[in-house]
Design an enzyme around this catalytic site. Sequence first.
Site, PDB file in Angstrom:
ATOM      1  N   ASP A   1      -6.736   5.250  -5.632  1.00  0.00           N
ATOM      2  CA  ASP A   1      -6.911   6.606  -5.096  1.00  0.00           C
ATOM      3  C   ASP A   1      -5.629   7.256  -4.623  1.00  0.00           C
ATOM      4  OD1 ASP A   1      -6.408   5.084  -2.803  1.00  0.00           O
ATOM      5  OD2 ASP A   1      -7.659   6.387  -1.552  1.00  0.00           O
TER       6      ASP A   1
ATOM      7  N   THR B   1      -6.965   0.113   0.141  1.00  0.00           N
ATOM      8  CA  THR B   1      -7.185   1.266   1.002  1.00  0.00           C
ATOM      9  C   THR B   1      -7.772   2.436   0.223  1.00  0.00           C
ATOM     10  OG1 THR B   1      -5.294   0.601   2.352  1.00  0.00           O
ATOM     11  CG2 THR B   1      -6.114   2.848   2.641  1.00  0.00           C
TER      12      THR B   1
ATOM     13  N   ASP C   1      -7.406  -1.246  -5.904  1.00  0.00           N
ATOM     14  CA  ASP C   1      -6.577  -1.073  -4.719  1.00  0.00           C
ATOM     15  C   ASP C   1      -7.451  -1.404  -3.508  1.00  0.00           C
ATOM     16  OD1 ASP C   1      -4.385  -0.269  -3.137  1.00  0.00           O
ATOM     17  OD2 ASP C   1      -5.252   1.729  -2.915  1.00  0.00           O
TER      18      ASP C   1
END
Length: 805
Positions: A691, A492, A490
Amino acid sequence: MQHTYHIHGMSCNGCRNHVEETLLKVTGVSKAMVNLEKAEATIEMKQHIPLAKFQKSLKDDGGRYSIHNQGEQQHHLEPKKEKQPQGKSTGTFYCPMQCEGDKTYDKQGDCPVCGMDLVPLQVDLSAEDSSANGQESTYKLLLKKFWVASVFTLPVFLIAMSDMLANNSLYSIMKQQYWNWVQFVLSIPVVFYAAWMFFERAYRSIKTWHLNMFTLIGIGAGVAWCFSVFGLVFPDFFPQQFKTESGAVHVYFEATTVILTLVLLGQLLEARAHNKTNSAVKELLKLAPNKAVKMVDGEEVEVGIDSIALHDILKVKPGDKIPVDGTITEGESSIDESMITGEPIPVIKKMGDKVSSGTINGNQSFLIKAEKVGSDTLLSQIIHMVNEASRSRAPIQNLADKVSGYFVPTVVAISVLTFIFWAIWGPEPAYVYALVNAIAVLIIACPCALGLATPMSVMVGVGKGAQNGVLIKNAEALEKMNTVNTLIVDKTGTMTEGKPTVEKVGVLDSGFTERDILQYIVSLNAHSEHPLAEATVKYGKVHNVKILKSFHFKAITGKGVEASISNNHVALGNSKMMSYAQVEMTINVIEAAKTFQKQGKTVSFLALDKKVVGYVVIGDKLKDTSAKAVKALQSKGIDVIMLTGDNHNTAQAVASELNLTHFKAGMLPEDKLKAVEKLQAKGKVVAMAGDGINDAPALAKSDVGIAMGTGTDVAIESAMITLIKGDLQGLVKAKYLSEAVMKNIKQNLFFALIYNAIGVPIAAGVLFPFFGILLSPMIAALAMSFSSVSVITNALRLRTIKIST
């Protein structure tokens, strides 16, 4: 026909497999499927089999499980409580051979399947003392038995070896027959006290047909001792070749006692070495402080760690360990987090920053508000996860288990053939040679090293990872990580710091001011937990923006949020959110955002009643280690792919900075999931690092899910590996660690298998015709004991490996 029954007593997959195997052995059963969650067994049979037959089969297997018809009362069929071990994670001891999977037991003692000493499990911080004492008591008991065995074995050995002297002075005191009686008396404490547990384990292994090292030791030493006693009491029963010149039968009390004493020594060394494999957990346990300073009405009060409650204000003084997880409410300091993250450089923490239990304060005092206490703290969760992972089974262990299943019967057969061969074709005294070599085969062929090869490496490897900020949920993750060739990340919070900041608030409608736009954005995001939303709310507080009341708030995963504010329908998010809210995006609006997006910034649009009136630009700095980590992973042959919910321009800017050739933008949670499935369909072994909640489906579907420790609990729960620091450099560590552990396991399996492949033929006497070499059962016992210790010692080498770049 097919019948479904209730199974009582199962608590883990090890139980399920064991019950399934036992039921399949019943004559007439064509198929048996056991469901652990429903505690049911579905059995297919050619013709009806009485329930009593299944009940007898499970009872004969040890009585740990029972079977009965659905809805039937259980109290008549339940096994005795003392025989039934507790379920997963409820006991404080487990078998290092993992005979019943991850099952744990309430009481210290022997494994009910293989007979190995149960090892203490440190479940949580409060269990440290009891577990340590349990392990220490096992070691002390073995040490006591070893010294008892040694004291009685030494004179037996000296008496027997004196036979090799030309003028044996002992025979001037009394005849050999009487010295044989002395050896018999001295052997009794060794056989019936110090080493009796080996014979108990051998009997249990034969009774349950879980043949193991104790089967071989029990048969070998037992045959030698019983033969000697029989020869002592009934010497006239044996032919002349079994007798000495004095007419006494050759006895093997010295072989029996020395073998059992050496096996005891091996068990003692294993207990000591096994204690070292848990060193990582013990070091983590030491991090937890016992006391804390609590602020009560402005006064400092020292309290026990168990007395701390949520929201208590605690004072952390210079050099103190932080007692719980919390947020700094006053002051700042440098924190040494190396024991949890593996990073040696202290981190500066200020007001509003989070701190973790077990980390060490620098040279300034500060106050924290307790947010996680007891078993909820990060340190407790790490210890729990390490314990769980240490006991988990790697798929490669199935190979060792399969080999072990055939190994013991094969060795017994080789031993019998050895006896027959020497009895027929061996030199005189042929039967003596036959007996000694048959016993040597049984003693040297210990499958213990084979059984310990995988769990010891896993235990040490998991502990090593925890010390370096890499939490492994189970052994399977380690094995799979070694084969990963594709990594999905990912953006961010994974590639970037995950600490977005507002850089600009733009106005696209002359009827609104910048403050108006900001007020709507903050009012909407006040109900959202997304990192980007938190950044805008924080920015609004700095600028003293008043939050307006909102109604009918709704978060659209991967797109944005919407609500009713001041009788207006307000939507905030990316271009997909605008489409969802049926908002038209004009060329001017799109071009206004492109400039920022090409710089790697994120742009969220604000729409009122289906018209874009403004936007907010949010920047999120790349982590300093991201580029280095990506380069290291690519050098390992791993294809790194970035999937982000952000727009194409922003994603391209980040990908260019990281030298990534593969990336996709505008990815919703279902898109990331489909991407994982598509790659797996092509035969790729996929790891996914993320996350956020939107990453959870892809994390769960991937071959190896990797969560950032700084992310959400949902992401961490869905993952197989957690990087505490939330840094991709931790992923590089995980890759290096998996390679090292799998290499170590293969070395252990090779050592164990090659050892037996060489040792058994030598013990059988294959070298005798060529070199006149025979292997004494006593030497075989010594070699057998040290084979297991060598496997553990090799596993301990993992403690010193370097897994960081």
